[in-house]
Design a protein around this motif. Structure first.
Motif, PDB file in Angstrom:
ATOM      1  N   GLN A 115      27.507  61.270  31.409  1.00  0.00           N
ATOM      2  CA  GLN A 115      27.888  60.638  32.675  1.00  0.00           C
ATOM      3  C   GLN A 115      29.171  61.237  33.244  1.00  0.00           C
ATOM      4  OE1 GLN A 115      28.069  56.537  31.420  1.00  0.00           O
ATOM      5  NE2 GLN A 115      25.887  56.179  31.777  1.00  0.00           N
ATOM      6  N   GLU A 116      30.053  61.695  32.359  1.00  0.00           N
ATOM      7  CA  GLU A 116      31.330  62.265  32.776  1.00  0.00           C
ATOM      8  C   GLU A 116      31.272  63.779  32.977  1.00  0.00           C
ATOM      9  OE1 GLU A 116      34.031  61.120  29.756  1.00  0.00           O
ATOM     10  OE2 GLU A 116      33.802  58.955  30.125  1.00  0.00           O
ATOM     11  N   GLY A 117      30.114  64.379  32.654  1.00  0.00           N
ATOM     12  CA  GLY A 117      29.987  65.816  32.789  1.00  0.00           C
ATOM     13  C   GLY A 117      30.696  66.601  31.714  1.00  0.00           C
ATOM     14  N   VAL A 118      30.908  65.975  30.544  1.00  0.00           N
ATOM     15  CA  VAL A 118      31.596  66.616  29.430  1.00  0.00           C
ATOM     16  C   VAL A 118      30.570  67.281  28.515  1.00  0.00           C
ATOM     17  CG1 VAL A 118      33.093  66.241  27.422  1.00  0.00           C
ATOM     18  CG2 VAL A 118      33.471  64.941  29.536  1.00  0.00           C
ATOM     19  N   GLU A 119      30.918  68.439  27.966  1.00  0.00           N
ATOM     20  CA  GLU A 119      29.995  69.163  27.101  1.00  0.00           C
ATOM     21  C   GLU A 119      29.697  68.368  25.828  1.00  0.00           C
ATOM     22  OE1 GLU A 119      29.562  73.532  24.878  1.00  0.00           O
ATOM     23  OE2 GLU A 119      31.318  73.054  26.113  1.00  0.00           O
TER      24      GLU A 119
ATOM     25  N   PRO B 163      17.648  62.674  15.001  1.00  0.00           N
ATOM     26  CA  PRO B 163      18.904  62.106  14.479  1.00  0.00           C
ATOM     27  C   PRO B 163      18.915  60.594  14.642  1.00  0.00           C
ATOM     28  CG  PRO B 163      19.342  64.016  15.871  1.00  0.00           C
ATOM     29  CD  PRO B 163      17.896  63.673  16.051  1.00  0.00           C
ATOM     30  N   TYR B 164      19.559  59.920  13.700  1.00  0.00           N
ATOM     31  CA  TYR B 164      19.572  58.465  13.740  1.00  0.00           C
ATOM     32  C   TYR B 164      20.374  57.934  14.924  1.00  0.00           C
ATOM     33  CZ  TYR B 164      17.537  58.467   9.086  1.00  0.00           C
ATOM     34  OH  TYR B 164      16.702  58.659   8.018  1.00  0.00           O
ATOM     35  N   PHE B 165      19.935  56.785  15.389  1.00  0.00           N
ATOM     36  CA  PHE B 165      20.568  56.059  16.484  1.00  0.00           C
ATOM     37  C   PHE B 165      21.916  55.507  16.016  1.00  0.00           C
ATOM     38  CE2 PHE B 165      21.318  52.293  19.014  1.00  0.00           C
ATOM     39  CZ  PHE B 165      20.804  52.580  20.268  1.00  0.00           C
ATOM     40  N   GLY B 166      22.967  55.735  16.795  1.00  0.00           N
ATOM     41  CA  GLY B 166      24.286  55.222  16.431  1.00  0.00           C
ATOM     42  C   GLY B 166      25.330  55.660  17.451  1.00  0.00           C
ATOM     43  N   GLN B 167      26.572  55.713  17.021  1.00  0.00           N
ATOM     44  CA  GLN B 167      27.663  56.019  17.931  1.00  0.00           C
ATOM     45  C   GLN B 167      27.510  57.383  18.592  1.00  0.00           C
ATOM     46  OE1 GLN B 167      30.051  54.043  19.152  1.00  0.00           O
ATOM     47  NE2 GLN B 167      30.534  55.781  20.487  1.00  0.00           N
ATOM     48  N   ASP B 168      26.916  58.349  17.873  1.00  0.00           N
ATOM     49  CA  ASP B 168      26.722  59.670  18.478  1.00  0.00           C
ATOM     50  C   ASP B 168      25.929  59.583  19.777  1.00  0.00           C
ATOM     51  OD1 ASP B 168      28.085  61.267  16.616  1.00  0.00           O
ATOM     52  OD2 ASP B 168      26.387  61.231  15.234  1.00  0.00           O
ATOM     53  N   LEU B 169      24.943  58.688  19.799  1.00  0.00           N
ATOM     54  CA  LEU B 169      24.150  58.543  21.022  1.00  0.00           C
ATOM     55  C   LEU B 169      24.985  57.952  22.155  1.00  0.00           C
ATOM     56  CD1 LEU B 169      21.473  58.684  22.542  1.00  0.00           C
ATOM     57  CD2 LEU B 169      20.914  56.433  21.631  1.00  0.00           C
ATOM     58  N   PHE B 170      25.760  56.912  21.847  1.00  0.00           N
ATOM     59  CA  PHE B 170      26.574  56.302  22.892  1.00  0.00           C
ATOM     60  C   PHE B 170      27.636  57.279  23.390  1.00  0.00           C
ATOM     61  CE2 PHE B 170      25.028  52.691  20.310  1.00  0.00           C
ATOM     62  CZ  PHE B 170      24.307  52.045  21.303  1.00  0.00           C
ATOM     63  N   SER B 171      28.177  58.090  22.494  1.00  0.00           N
ATOM     64  CA  SER B 171      29.133  59.114  22.895  1.00  0.00           C
ATOM     65  C   SER B 171      28.471  60.143  23.811  1.00  0.00           C
ATOM     66  CB  SER B 171      29.717  59.814  21.666  1.00  0.00           C
ATOM     67  OG  SER B 171      30.454  58.913  20.872  1.00  0.00           O
ATOM     68  N   ALA B 172      27.235  60.517  23.462  1.00  0.00           N
ATOM     69  CA  ALA B 172      26.506  61.497  24.260  1.00  0.00           C
ATOM     70  C   ALA B 172      26.241  60.982  25.665  1.00  0.00           C
ATOM     71  CB  ALA B 172      25.193  61.850  23.563  1.00  0.00           C
ATOM     72  N   ILE B 173      25.844  59.728  25.754  1.00  0.00           N
ATOM     73  CA  ILE B 173      25.566  59.139  27.074  1.00  0.00           C
ATOM     74  C   ILE B 173      26.843  59.104  27.919  1.00  0.00           C
ATOM     75  CG2 ILE B 173      24.879  57.014  28.263  1.00  0.00           C
ATOM     76  CD1 ILE B 173      22.985  56.476  25.887  1.00  0.00           C
ATOM     77  N   GLY B 174      27.962  58.716  27.286  1.00  0.00           N
ATOM     78  CA  GLY B 174      29.223  58.687  28.003  1.00  0.00           C
ATOM     79  C   GLY B 174      29.649  60.059  28.468  1.00  0.00           C
ATOM     80  N   LYS B 175      29.512  61.048  27.597  1.00  0.00           N
ATOM     81  CA  LYS B 175      29.877  62.418  27.965  1.00  0.00           C
ATOM     82  C   LYS B 175      28.981  62.945  29.079  1.00  0.00           C
ATOM     83  CE  LYS B 175      31.803  64.139  23.589  1.00  0.00           C
ATOM     84  NZ  LYS B 175      31.631  65.162  22.513  1.00  0.00           N
TER      85      LYS B 175
END
Length: 211
Positions: free
Chosen positions: A60-64, A46-58
């Motif tokens: 770190q927070e333990g969110v699915e 998948p292309y690099f973009g907001q989805d990746l930053f969202s994934a990293i944040g989730k």
């Protein structure tokens, strides 16, 4: 030696595809090499973009994570792991519209991570982190981009050289470029064959790169 051979062209008749195939043919029987292939067009990337930053944040927070986020992190980690394990990375790629294919750009985006491929010192200086690795570049381009007037728009080899050499700190051991075969059809066969012979020679000397 661990060798990662990256294919960044899905055209069966592409010249950089032939360079990739030729290189592999020369090294596949070499018992001194542990060879891994990585076909970017066959990978789920998948292309690099907001989805990746969202994934990293989730993460770190333990969110699915959702499916796209999970796929992104998995693809990114796979690319990093393959490069981390390699002593030599062989990149076979074309010039498309003056630059690299989108799949190769995605691969590079996965690797360009602070703390993995580079970092900033406390003084704010850029420091590459993959200085123990070597790179061989195999590139094909139909025009004559070695000509002075064309060099400014050649953003494939120049880009890859700067990213892997300067940004990541890898040692660029060899660049094999086949060019001009589309610009001069009458000489295309000779140009391509001579270039493939250079690919063979480069592959045959790979086992001695650590000497």
């Amino acid at each position: 030696m661990n060798v990662l051979v990256v294919k960044a062209n899905n055209r069966p008749d592409g010249i950089s595809t032939r360079m990739y195939d030729t290189f592999l043919e020369q090294i596949e029987e070499n018992q001194d090499l542990n060879i891994t292939t990585y076909d970017l067009f066959e990978e789920d990337m998948p292309y690099f973009g907001q989805d990746l930053f969202s994934a990293i944040g989730k993460q770190q927070e333990g969110v699915e994570l959702n499916d796209t986020e999970a796929r992104l992190l998995q693809a990114k980690q796979k690319a990093k792991d393959l490069v981390a394990q390699a002593d030599t990375i062989v990149l076979a790629f074309p010039l498309w519209n003056f630059t690299v294919p989108a799949k190769m750009q995605t691969f590079i985006d996965y690797l360009a991570e602070a703390g993995f491929s580079f970092r900033y010192t406390p003084e704010g200086q850029h420091q590459p982190l993959l200085t123990d690795k070597r790179v061989i570049m195999l590139n094909a381009r139909g025009g004559n981009y070695s000509a002075p007037e064309m060099q400014p728009v050649e953003m494939a080899v120049n880009y890859v050289r700067n990213i892997f050499g300067m940004h990541f700190g890898m040692d660029i051991k060899k660049e094999v470029v086949i060019e001009g075969h589309n610009a001069d059809p009458n000489a295309a066969e000779t140009i391509i064959n001579e270039g493939l012979e250079e690919v063979k020679k480069t592959a045959q000397t790979l086992a001695y790169q650590n000497a």
